[in-house]
Design an enzyme around this catalytic site. Sequence first.
Site, PDB file in Angstrom:
ATOM      1  N   THR A  44      62.508 -65.284 -60.450  1.00  0.00           N
ATOM      2  CA  THR A  44      63.898 -65.614 -60.142  1.00  0.00           C
ATOM      3  C   THR A  44      64.299 -66.940 -60.791  1.00  0.00           C
ATOM      4  OG1 THR A  44      63.728 -64.457 -58.049  1.00  0.00           O
ATOM      5  CG2 THR A  44      65.505 -66.064 -58.230  1.00  0.00           C
ATOM      6  N   HIS A  47      65.156 -66.263 -64.281  1.00  0.00           N
ATOM      7  CA  HIS A  47      66.497 -65.679 -64.402  1.00  0.00           C
ATOM      8  C   HIS A  47      67.569 -66.767 -64.328  1.00  0.00           C
ATOM      9  CE1 HIS A  47      65.325 -61.518 -64.405  1.00  0.00           C
ATOM     10  NE2 HIS A  47      64.624 -61.658 -63.303  1.00  0.00           N
TER      11      HIS A  47
END
Lengths: 352, 352, 352, 352
Positions: A44, A47
């Site tokens: 994450t 990202h």
Amino acid sequence: MKQMNAVIKAEKGPGFQMVRKDVPEDLGRHEVLVKILATSICGTDVHIYNWDQWSASRIKPPLTVGHEFCGEVIKLGEDVRSVKVGDIVSAETHIVCGVCEFCREGNAHICSNTKIIGVDTDGCFAEYARMPAQNLIKDTSGLDPKYLSVQEPLGNAVHTMLHFDITAKTVAVVGCGPIGLMGVNIAKAVGAKKIIAVEINDYRIQLAKELGADVVINPKTEDIVARVLEETSGLGVDVVAEFSGNKSAIEAAFKYVKAGGEMSMLGIVPDTIEIDLSNDVIFKGVTLYGVIGRKMFKTWNQVQGLIQSGKLDLEKIVTHAFPLEDFETAMAVMKSGNSGKVVMIPNKNKEV
Amino acid sequence: MKQMNAVIKAEKGPGFQMVRKDVPEDLGRHEVLVKILATSICGTDVHIYNWDQWSASRIKPPLTVGHEFCGEVIKLGEDVRSVKVGDIVSAETHIVCGVCEFCREGNAHICSNTKIIGVDTDGCFAEYARMPAQNLIKDTSGLDPKYLSVQEPLGNAVHTMLHFDITAKTVAVVGCGPIGLMGVNIAKAVGAKKIIAVEINDYRIQLAKELGADVVINPKTEDIVARVLEETSGLGVDVVAEFSGNKSAIEAAFKYVKAGGEMSMLGIVPDTIEIDLSNDVIFKGVTLYGVIGRKMFKTWNQVQGLIQSGKLDLEKIVTHAFPLEDFETAMAVMKSGNSGKVVMIPNKNKEV
Amino acid sequence: MKQMNAVIKAEKGPGFQMVRKDVPEDLGRHEVLVKILATSICGTDVHIYNWDQWSASRIKPPLTVGHEFCGEVIKLGEDVRSVKVGDIVSAETHIVCGVCEFCREGNAHICSNTKIIGVDTDGCFAEYARMPAQNLIKDTSGLDPKYLSVQEPLGNAVHTMLHFDITAKTVAVVGCGPIGLMGVNIAKAVGAKKIIAVEINDYRIQLAKELGADVVINPKTEDIVARVLEETSGLGVDVVAEFSGNKSAIEAAFKYVKAGGEMSMLGIVPDTIEIDLSNDVIFKGVTLYGVIGRKMFKTWNQVQGLIQSGKLDLEKIVTHAFPLEDFETAMAVMKSGNSGKVVMIPNKNKEV
Amino acid sequence: MKQMNAVIKAEKGPGFQMVRKDVPEDLGRHEVLVKILATSICGTDVHIYNWDQWSASRIKPPLTVGHEFCGEVIKLGEDVRSVKVGDIVSAETHIVCGVCEFCREGNAHICSNTKIIGVDTDGCFAEYARMPAQNLIKDTSGLDPKYLSVQEPLGNAVHTMLHFDITAKTVAVVGCGPIGLMGVNIAKAVGAKKIIAVEINDYRIQLAKELGADVVINPKTEDIVARVLEETSGLGVDVVAEFSGNKSAIEAAFKYVKAGGEMSMLGIVPDTIEIDLSNDVIFKGVTLYGVIGRKMFKTWNQVQGLIQSGKLDLEKIVTHAFPLEDFETAMAVMKSGNSGKVVMIPNKNKEV
């Protein structure tokens, strides 16, 4: 007011920045100040660094990023009774409401009002972080913070691997990124009969073998379905644990899961998947389970229990450690694919 | 040798024929001769009648069709000890091997070597039928054979409805053909909180209401997803029981199943389904189960227990009964959609 | 400051007293003031009234007694978000810590630091009561408060009856006091195959039959074990739900529970029990479960789901209602054994 | 007709005898002739040797004793399809009827009509034995027959240890005879958090440690309850696995099992046990399970899966091996308590 180093998303767009900012000492009644001893990088975080579509729609800069850590409790909010100064802690990343139907049913991991640390609130790529007391998990193992910082993703792996019983069974671990690698290691720790990993990156193929995979299939060079059937007397695997989020890997898994078998799915798939429900689910009597977060806090008890069993090889799973200041290098290693878990140390050689 | 009436698939192509053929009195060691008192029509029989693609690939005429029945034991093979002459019986339709891994694990319903009565072996649309003793289920209720003949499909409904716990929960029953109607009635019998049925045929909508549905949604006139959410405080249903095999109905179900919810799928889907695994399964923490056959014989115990509880309305579920001779009418009623279960009586006014 | 009527244990020794005392309007941050619309009498209240050994060791007078109620939220503490003024509520009686290992595991019903309303803190035999917000359960059924006030003991019955699956099974409900009677009714509501109740009081025998018992055995006039075996083809019952706390009734239950059967035990036994573990548990492969409180809050969801299913006969379970002022009569009826649930109404014909 | 050596109970009274008797080549349709490669001694064999009260009431001499073995299939009955000549096999010891309610429900381990090999029918302390085909389990591991011969008691241990989930949990293994020792090893193999063994014999205490016990408590020198609480932060163990059949050990276990904990009981207790049901089961919310035999055949799949996982130390569990001719020595070692599993080899250096 004291200041600290923190890695933040400063504005909309790619990249992180290291800045000096105030230590968040203004605690709410139920909050705690934690000195971060080690923090690890999640997909994450990558990202958010890359500023993909999901990040652009969710993240509101400026934000201190990061959510996986091990730290020491430094200061307590007025009503905090569950931890004390000096405790070594990690955190469940989901900040939940406690009052919705899901929380009340014991399914807080799907709370309707979840906020995520390092995504919706300031995170832990910093020297200090403010955390809700109810999210903290006290360590009882005495392990090096470098290893304790990966307990949250280890929780994802545990939730995925142990939702269905895999002891004495054949299991396919699909995708050997850091969480999939943990999955392999968990399967080994709980006595799976045969562990078949699926992975394309050579570095991770090697790690998967060291962590317990009996067989690693590289879909670039082999027909996965044929090979799995060959390894399982033509019956397929009892349980599939899906970490890849890869469309063709998932479609293959529906073919090689055994009749009566079970599939636990964690990897996020960008697209829709075409499933032959009749032949691959109904006639085979297959069960499918979608994994989100960690059961609160059953999964954390399992994580701590497995760590204390001494059966996990965390020193193999954590392949790299850098000072927080070298976050660009750490992110680059993580993005290369040639790593297990990558950890950063914010307070190396510093006094509080 | 005595002769009897039997409805058979005489040759490749549509239609059935009634013929005179020998009563199958040459019993194997473990076989039993049953006088058929009532036999009901399954959707599978309609497929075989219509000679669809599946039938053409599977059925080898000449074959006596039919597999749902209630009958009386007339004669025993040499080694049969589990039933005696005079017993009233029905049959599990799956003839299983008993020695494959699935049978040995207690999962005989997915036996690798399953033969199906009335599909792979001569069936029960006849005055007499030869059956393997191990497939017989003795009646203990004393009910009219007309109702007992539907226990096998009732078993499918029970397997679908009770795989997940629905007591005190909201449940959607998707598709109210005969088995879906049984599903509605079972949900009522076990104390579901709210029963939402989905059906397009007016006759069956009416029956669903009589059998216990609190709400029936007709997708032709209403937006299913919106209506289910409205009926469930915006949360969706706890459990979906899917009997329709209809692509758009299934795709809708993935949208209105509650987070943490469960889906039990029996209806055969001719096509592949596109599933948004991330949003509809993973992030929601949903569980999916493919239903095939009946658990042997746990499901049958549940069927008999529910019948004996007195909570089922079998007299509403069986809407039509005809002499076996009128099989063409019976098939036509079944195909019209304006029926619950359709039963045929082979031995009306006859002596053995 | 406003005053109210309250039934209290004024000092060590038998009996209750009605007094005038201040309405508890000084709310903590997480507390709520509730106007009591109906309150029902628990066996525990009878123990406290009688001042038995347990009460003498636990209760610290003066104390407002009572813990089962339905009321209206009148005023909110500063941080309360989960209910609003005007909500109709009942309460879980266990006030739990939220931070011990049991609470964190989802087993708050066995919290190490449990306080009990009306035992350790002031209760609800009063016109108003102060309650922790987290213990409140909002009503969504619109039922008469008289019936809603019994949800807490109904939760005990639900926890006991539904811990093991009883749908389509034979079940013995041992002891038909108010909670056992609820147990019978729950078994009926969820489609038990056969419900065998055990009870000695004629009034309750009659009620058990009306609430769904297929058979009621009176151990004073019949051999329980022999009769249960007779009613179950010599096999015994699938599930025993024990509410009596009676030594000989429990010892009998170990004899008539079926091999592979399950026993759920709620009734408190004053003494030790002698169990023939080898013959009655091990060789029979029996499972035994101790029931304490209600699962928080899964059991409450089941309670509300069953109420909304319309399958419970609460109007038969609540046999008596009195004004709170007549508490002596209400206690006497409760002690007589000739009642189901006894309810008291504190605010009849009064304005706030 | 060929003859063989066999160890038999020749007549009522203590002791065994080795005799020459006919190889049982007259096979029933569903039977198989097995050449015994290794056979191990069970506690039951010791009881029969000693001719205790149970043996006197059950055993009908002359009888070839023994039921744990590994052998080679030599000859098949007419209808046998599940094994072939040359297969290496062991046997489930319970010969079940297949038609009673228990067998039909998938609970064959509590079949009403069970016969036990070596107790009710001739056993395997011989060069050859006749076995029902349905009881045979084919080996797929290629392990030495000496280790494969102990799979049946290993199945008891697996049934006891894995009935409740022990992965990542604290578990007490009470009694470290051969099956308890296997229990310790299984707990280790499946990732228990902490394994606390209870045993009084020094030889077995040492073995328990080698097989994975983190702590071994000797009740002769320590207070078990106090020590277990000390080892578990005062909470007690999550799961108790009881193998001792010892009254005071069992009574202690009820005290140190954690609230919400689980107890799996295999050890046969000669006497009744006094249980404080209220304090030790009900208020603690404890679950108790009686273990009998092995789940047929789920437990065997687990046994084989664990063997194939490579996580068991069978070479430590089997401590002694003797030629069958030395059965008196083997029995004496077994009775001394200073052993793990004791194996006998019937066909050493012989040709068929």
